[in-house]
Design a protein around this motif. Structure first.
Motif, PDB file in Angstrom:
ATOM      1  N   LEU A 201       0.787  -1.072   0.009  1.00 19.32           N
ATOM      2  CA  LEU A 201      -0.086   0.069  -0.035  1.00 19.32           C
ATOM      3  C   LEU A 201       0.788   1.094  -0.027  1.00 19.32           C
ATOM      4  CD1 LEU A 201      -2.572  -1.243   2.727  1.00 19.32           C
ATOM      5  CD2 LEU A 201      -2.921  -0.898   0.080  1.00 19.32           C
ATOM      6  N   VAL A 202       2.250   1.278  -0.458  1.00 21.94           N
ATOM      7  CA  VAL A 202       3.076   2.172  -0.344  1.00 21.94           C
ATOM      8  C   VAL A 202       2.651   3.316  -1.499  1.00 21.94           C
ATOM      9  CG1 VAL A 202       5.336   3.172  -1.016  1.00 21.94           C
ATOM     10  CG2 VAL A 202       5.044   0.903   0.061  1.00 21.94           C
ATOM     11  N   ALA A 203       2.104   2.997  -2.575  1.00 21.05           N
ATOM     12  CA  ALA A 203       1.775   3.993  -3.679  1.00 21.05           C
ATOM     13  C   ALA A 203       0.271   4.547  -2.905  1.00 21.05           C
ATOM     14  CB  ALA A 203       1.432   3.312  -4.944  1.00 21.05           C
TER      15      ALA A 203
ATOM     16  N   VAL B   2      -2.649   9.328  -0.569  1.00 19.51           N
ATOM     17  CA  VAL B   2      -3.148  10.023   0.521  1.00 19.51           C
ATOM     18  C   VAL B   2      -2.454  11.240   1.068  1.00 19.51           C
ATOM     19  CG1 VAL B   2      -4.026   9.804   2.700  1.00 19.51           C
ATOM     20  CG2 VAL B   2      -4.429   7.950   1.367  1.00 19.51           C
ATOM     21  N   ALA B   3      -1.165  10.962   0.966  1.00 16.34           N
ATOM     22  CA  ALA B   3      -0.315  12.145   1.602  1.00 16.34           C
ATOM     23  C   ALA B   3       0.102  13.117   0.444  1.00 16.34           C
ATOM     24  CB  ALA B   3       1.066  11.514   1.695  1.00 16.34           C
ATOM     25  N   ALA B   4      -0.428  12.856  -1.083  1.00 12.19           N
ATOM     26  CA  ALA B   4      -0.012  13.831  -2.089  1.00 12.19           C
ATOM     27  C   ALA B   4      -0.544  15.290  -1.863  1.00 12.19           C
ATOM     28  CB  ALA B   4      -0.345  13.197  -3.332  1.00 12.19           C
ATOM     29  N   GLU B   5       0.093  16.332  -1.961  1.00 14.41           N
ATOM     30  CA  GLU B   5      -0.468  17.722  -2.049  1.00 14.41           C
ATOM     31  C   GLU B   5      -0.698  18.378  -3.161  1.00 14.41           C
ATOM     32  OE1 GLU B   5       2.240  19.951   0.435  1.00 14.41           O
ATOM     33  OE2 GLU B   5       2.577  18.638   1.930  1.00 14.41           O
ATOM     34  N   HIS B   6      -0.352  17.755  -4.421  1.00 13.28           N
ATOM     35  CA  HIS B   6      -0.612  18.442  -5.737  1.00 13.28           C
ATOM     36  C   HIS B   6      -1.443  17.453  -6.569  1.00 13.28           C
ATOM     37  CE1 HIS B   6       2.048  21.610  -4.571  1.00 13.28           C
ATOM     38  NE2 HIS B   6       2.896  20.612  -4.119  1.00 13.28           N
TER      39      HIS B   6
ATOM     40  N   VAL C 160      -2.627   1.294  -8.730  1.00  9.83           N
ATOM     41  CA  VAL C 160      -3.343   0.455  -9.510  1.00  9.83           C
ATOM     42  C   VAL C 160      -2.188  -0.608 -10.236  1.00  9.83           C
ATOM     43  CG1 VAL C 160      -4.537   0.078 -11.786  1.00  9.83           C
ATOM     44  CG2 VAL C 160      -5.187   2.020 -10.168  1.00  9.83           C
ATOM     45  N   GLU C 161      -1.088   0.071 -10.740  1.00 11.65           N
ATOM     46  CA  GLU C 161      -0.121  -0.768 -11.374  1.00 11.65           C
ATOM     47  C   GLU C 161       0.415  -1.702 -10.225  1.00 11.65           C
ATOM     48  OE1 GLU C 161       2.811   1.876 -12.867  1.00 11.65           O
ATOM     49  OE2 GLU C 161       1.491   2.428 -14.521  1.00 11.65           O
TER      50      GLU C 161
ATOM     51  N   ALA D  44      -8.371   2.155  -0.243  1.00 17.32           N
ATOM     52  CA  ALA D  44      -7.490   1.851  -1.356  1.00 17.32           C
ATOM     53  C   ALA D  44      -8.141   0.908  -2.432  1.00 17.32           C
ATOM     54  CB  ALA D  44      -6.350   0.878  -0.713  1.00 17.32           C
ATOM     55  N   PHE D  45      -8.817  -0.114  -2.052  1.00 18.33           N
ATOM     56  CA  PHE D  45      -9.624  -0.660  -3.041  1.00 18.33           C
ATOM     57  C   PHE D  45     -10.489   0.146  -3.878  1.00 18.33           C
ATOM     58  CE2 PHE D  45     -13.576  -2.925  -4.065  1.00 18.33           C
ATOM     59  CZ  PHE D  45     -13.106  -3.960  -4.772  1.00 18.33           C
ATOM     60  N   SER D  46     -11.481   1.104  -3.450  1.00 17.98           N
ATOM     61  CA  SER D  46     -12.213   1.843  -4.039  1.00 17.98           C
ATOM     62  C   SER D  46     -11.444   2.740  -5.052  1.00 17.98           C
ATOM     63  CB  SER D  46     -13.072   2.767  -3.248  1.00 17.98           C
ATOM     64  OG  SER D  46     -13.941   1.738  -2.301  1.00 17.98           O
ATOM     65  N   ALA D  47     -10.394   3.325  -4.369  1.00 18.74           N
ATOM     66  CA  ALA D  47      -9.652   4.128  -5.374  1.00 18.74           C
ATOM     67  C   ALA D  47      -9.159   3.550  -6.478  1.00 18.74           C
ATOM     68  CB  ALA D  47      -8.568   4.932  -4.610  1.00 18.74           C
ATOM     69  N   ALA D  48      -8.757   2.135  -6.315  1.00 17.29           N
ATOM     70  CA  ALA D  48      -8.159   1.389  -7.501  1.00 17.29           C
ATOM     71  C   ALA D  48      -9.398   1.069  -8.650  1.00 17.29           C
ATOM     72  CB  ALA D  48      -7.421   0.171  -7.092  1.00 17.29           C
ATOM     73  N   MET D  49     -10.466   0.690  -8.096  1.00 14.91           N
ATOM     74  CA  MET D  49     -11.489   0.262  -8.783  1.00 14.91           C
ATOM     75  C   MET D  49     -12.156   1.381  -9.598  1.00 14.91           C
ATOM     76  SD  MET D  49     -11.576  -2.912  -8.689  1.00 14.91           S
ATOM     77  CE  MET D  49     -13.083  -3.513  -9.248  1.00 14.91           C
TER      78      MET D  49
END
Length: 118
Positions: free
Chosen positions: A41-43, A48-52, A64-65, A100-105
């Motif tokens: 779950l690193v990506a 979640v932490a991304a600011e841009h 997803v990859e 995480a599952f929802s974001a990928a789907m």
């Protein structure tokens, strides 16, 4: 342990490749369920932490990859052909974070079919 489940047992699949799932659960009638926990779950954490927006977009793509890669790895192990185990002909990929599952789907509408086909 030793009665209801085993950790790190080794077996061989039909291709002669060594397989070593994390846990084998013993079921009635000499059946088994294999647990192989290698979900990264690193990506997703980076997402979640991304600011841009550009960082979020790249992290979501990487997430997803990563899931597709895990699906392929699990499929390639061919656990259902284990010589010592009686397992179903499918593998369940457990993701401990529903978001995480929802974001990928939501990002890859073919991900479910990709997994199902394997």
């Amino acid at each position: 342990q030793g009665v209801e489940f085993e950790k790190q047992t080794m077996d061989v699949n039909s291709a002669g490749e060594k397989i070593m799932p994390d846990v084998v659960i013993h079921l009635p009638e000499d059946k088994h369920i294999i647990i192989d926990s290698k979900v990264s779950l690193v990506a997703y954490t980076n997402l979640v932490a991304a600011e841009h927006d550009e960082d979020r977009k790249q992290s979501l793509k990487s997430h997803v990859e990563s899931i597709r890669s895990h699906i392929k790895i699990l499929s390639d192990k061919n656990y259902s052909s284990a010589q010592k185990l009686n397992t179903p002909d499918f593998v369940l990929l457990f993701m401990p974070i529903e978001a995480a599952f929802s974001a990928a789907m939501q990002n890859d509408h073919e991900l479910y079919n990709y997994a199902w086909d394997r």
